[in-house]
Write an enzyme that holds these catalytic residues in place. Structure first.
Site, mmCIF file in Angstrom:
data_model
loop_
_atom_site.group_PDB
_atom_site.id
_atom_site.type_symbol
_atom_site.label_atom_id
_atom_site.label_comp_id
_atom_site.label_asym_id
_atom_site.label_seq_id
_atom_site.Cartn_x
_atom_site.Cartn_y
_atom_site.Cartn_z
ATOM 1 N N ARG A 88 0.665 -1.196 0.172
ATOM 2 C CA ARG A 88 0.095 0.108 0.045
ATOM 3 C C ARG A 88 0.828 1.311 0.115
ATOM 4 O O ARG A 88 0.404 2.257 -0.545
ATOM 5 C CB ARG A 88 -0.874 -0.011 1.138
ATOM 6 N N LYS A 130 1.347 1.654 7.173
ATOM 7 C CA LYS A 130 0.017 1.502 7.918
ATOM 8 C C LYS A 130 0.140 2.144 9.332
ATOM 9 O O LYS A 130 1.118 2.409 9.904
ATOM 10 C CB LYS A 130 -0.243 -0.183 8.135
ATOM 11 N N HIS A 181 4.562 -9.046 -0.183
ATOM 12 C CA HIS A 181 5.382 -9.125 1.035
ATOM 13 C C HIS A 181 6.419 -9.961 1.048
ATOM 14 O O HIS A 181 7.235 -9.915 2.102
ATOM 15 C CB HIS A 181 4.433 -9.697 2.065
ATOM 16 N N ARG A 194 9.480 -7.836 0.413
ATOM 17 C CA ARG A 194 9.633 -7.015 1.654
ATOM 18 C C ARG A 194 10.440 -8.032 2.641
ATOM 19 O O ARG A 194 11.591 -7.446 3.255
ATOM 20 C CB ARG A 194 8.341 -6.659 2.536
ATOM 21 N N HIS A 210 8.922 -1.202 11.885
ATOM 22 C CA HIS A 210 8.310 -1.939 12.815
ATOM 23 C C HIS A 210 8.279 -1.344 14.253
ATOM 24 O O HIS A 210 9.222 -0.808 14.697
ATOM 25 C CB HIS A 210 8.986 -3.409 13.182
ATOM 26 N N TYR A 238 13.255 -11.961 11.235
ATOM 27 C CA TYR A 238 14.087 -12.232 9.836
ATOM 28 C C TYR A 238 15.331 -12.408 10.341
ATOM 29 O O TYR A 238 16.069 -13.198 9.603
ATOM 30 C CB TYR A 238 14.018 -10.693 9.073
#
Length: 314
Positions: free
Chosen positions: A142, A164, A234, A237, A261, A270
């Site tokens: 987005r 977001k 994603h 990402r 985050h 990750y």
């Protein structure tokens, strides 16, 4: 107060709290199902059993869908309780599905070789800029969809994303991607207007209002199909996060800022994934002295009779 009227008022409350229209529409759709289940109901008459019956609609869906549905109910009835329209939140005692431990999460990503195959498959500037924005900077789809020319400062080498929760993140632009942006601007692929999208609109797409971020999903899926790579936005990402940690070992805090985050524990997922992959690589030198060495062109192992039995029939 009737349920449908209360939902309309709750929508106004969400707007005053700064919720995006997309989030408000999502809440409204979920609560509309409650109205279908309880037509003409008064908010004070809704029971815990009614809430559980409503949630049964999503019992066969992914646990995240159930968690979100419970969160919507609790937020709605919690607000009704706060403003004094009900005496008790009927969803208060409903427990969401257990969240998996971060170490058990399957972080979907793609390899560096896969990303290069995707770049090789690009045929248009829209595909090239879409893939590059995701792979070089790791925004959510987005945020990538809505980034515009005014968000890019070529002189300072920065780009601004709106992630977001209304979070605004300004990121340094990698040199390779900066060169690509300069060329796209020079050729007019990215328009001179501050409102021009960095990832151009597809031909014939409407320009009114907020752009549908499914453009990003469709573009990446189309590239994946062409390149023979299983990919979605994603996963790129995640690939960005892993590539960053490979290039800058231990820089988890920097990655947290780049990913947007709120909690570093999210970013560490990750890192743990990368560490597990590296640890498991040690299995590659495991040997039982079996006949498969001969298949790989190695010296004979003494299992030649068995090896002969493995040969394909004539």
């Amino acid at each position: 107060m009737r349920l449908d009227r209360a939902i309309d008022r709750f929508d106004g409350e969400l707007a005053r709290r700064g919720c995006s229209k997309r989030s408000r529409d999502d809440y409204f759709r979920k609560l509309a199902h409650l109205c279908e289940l309880l037509p003409d109901a008064d908010v004070a008459s809704v029971t815990e059993d009614d809430c559980r019956a409503y949630l049964d609609r999503w019992r066969d869906r992914h646990p995240n869908t159930m968690r979100h549905s419970i969160s919507v109910l609790k937020s709605f009835f919690g607000w009704l309780y706060e403003v004094g329209l009900i005496e008790r939140n009927p969803a208060e005692r409903i427990k969401p599905p257990r969240r998996p431990h971060p170490d058990d999460l399957d972080v979907t990503t793609v390899s560096g070789a896969d990303v290069r195959r995707l770049f090789d498959a690009c045929e248009t500037w829209t595909e090239f800029l879409c893939l590059s924005t995701l792979a070089y900077l790791g925004p959510r789809r987005r945020a990538a969809s809505n980034v515009r020319r005014r968000d890019v400062d070529i002189e300072r080498g920065t780009i601004r994303f709106r992630e977001k929760g209304g979070k605004v993140i300004t990121k340094p632009i990698p040199e390779e991607f900066a060169g690509l942006l300069r060329e796209a601007i020079r050729l007019g692929v990215i328009g001179a207007s501050p409102d021009s999208y960095v990832i151009p609109m597809a031909r014939g797409q409407r320009r009114e209002g907020e752009r549908d971020d499914r453009l990003i999903w469709r573009t990446i899926k189309r590239l994946g199909k062409r390149a023979g790579v299983e990919v979605h936005p994603h996963s790129l990402r995640a690939a960005f996060a892993v590539k960053f940690l490979e290039t800058h070992p231990g820089e988890v805090e920097a990655l947290q800022r780049l990913m947007g985050h709120s909690k570093i524990e999210t970013t560490q997922i990750y890192l743990r994934r990368l560490d597990r992959e590296r640890a498991m690589e040690r299995v590659r030198d495991l040997s039982w002295g079996a006949p498969f060495a001969a298949i790989a062109g190695e010296a004979r192992s003494g299992f030649e009779p068995l090896y002969g039995a493995l040969q394909a029939p004539a």
